[in-house]
Design an enzyme around this catalytic site. Structure first.
Site, short mmCIF file in Angstrom:
data_model
loop_
_atom_site.label_atom_id
_atom_site.label_comp_id
_atom_site.label_asym_id
_atom_site.label_seq_id
_atom_site.Cartn_x
_atom_site.Cartn_y
_atom_site.Cartn_z
CD GLU A 54 -3.15 -0.46 0.00
OE1 GLU A 54 -3.09 0.68 -0.51
OE2 GLU A 54 -4.03 -1.28 -0.32
CG ASN A 65 -8.42 6.68 -4.03
OD1 ASN A 65 -7.47 5.99 -4.36
ND2 ASN A 65 -8.75 6.87 -2.76
CG ASP A 67 -13.68 7.61 -5.02
OD1 ASP A 67 -12.63 8.21 -4.67
OD2 ASP A 67 -14.19 6.70 -4.33
CB SER A 69 -12.20 8.98 -1.55
OG SER A 69 -11.67 7.90 -2.29
CG ASP A 71 -6.66 5.37 -0.56
OD1 ASP A 71 -7.83 5.41 -0.13
OD2 ASP A 71 -6.35 4.79 -1.61
CG ASN A 78 -11.33 5.50 0.63
OD1 ASN A 78 -12.49 5.82 0.83
ND2 ASN A 78 -10.66 5.83 -0.45
#
Length: 148
Positions: A54, A65, A67, A69, A71, A78
């Site tokens: 990650e 991201n 969308d 959002s 992380d 998220n």
């Protein structure tokens, strides 16, 4: 052209300098101390593999991201579901400010990942864990590390 190349190089060096990395074994010790070894059936090797795939052990990593959002942190938690980044709608299931997930003490992060893996899906909530860690031998992640 040369100026553009120089600016790109400086930007990369600044980004590298700002990264807060934790060693694999130091992370293992913290996770062991906070009772994540065996938590919900996941070993320290599972957690180390997850942190590597990650964030490459980067405590300060933030990723946007598609969308909208974000992380956050070593486990890339998220903002849409788990923490509030005050930028987009969040369910904030962990009841955490996303910036707390960047803290080097990892306590907010650990409390949040415990909630994530305790729910439906466990570590399968992380696509990278499913693709790179699940069902594979992972004991080598602990090679050379001592829990205490």
């Amino acid at each position: 052209m040369m100026r553009m190349l120089l600016m790109s190089l400086v930007s990369c060096l600044v980004a590298i300098n700002e990264a807060k990395l934790i060693s694999r074994c130091d992370l293992a010790r913290v996770l062991h101390k906070e009772d994540l070894d065996g938590f919900e059936g996941y070993s320290l090797s599972d957690w180390l593999c997850l942190a590597f795939v990650e964030s490459n052990f980067n405590l300060s990593k933030v990723n946007e991201n598609a969308d909208g959002s974000f992380d956050y942190g070593v486990f890339q938690i998220n903002s849409h579901y788990w923490c509030n980044d005050h930028k987009s709608h969040s369910e904030n299931i962990c009841h955490e400010d996303c910036k707390e997930l960047l803290s080097p003490d990892l306590l907010s992060t650990i409390n949040c990942v415990k909630k994530i893996v305790s729910g439906a899906g466990g570590m399968k909530n992380w696509v990278a864990w499913r693709l790179h860690c699940a069902g594979r031998p992972l004991s080598y992640w602990m090679t050379g590390c001592h829990k205490e």
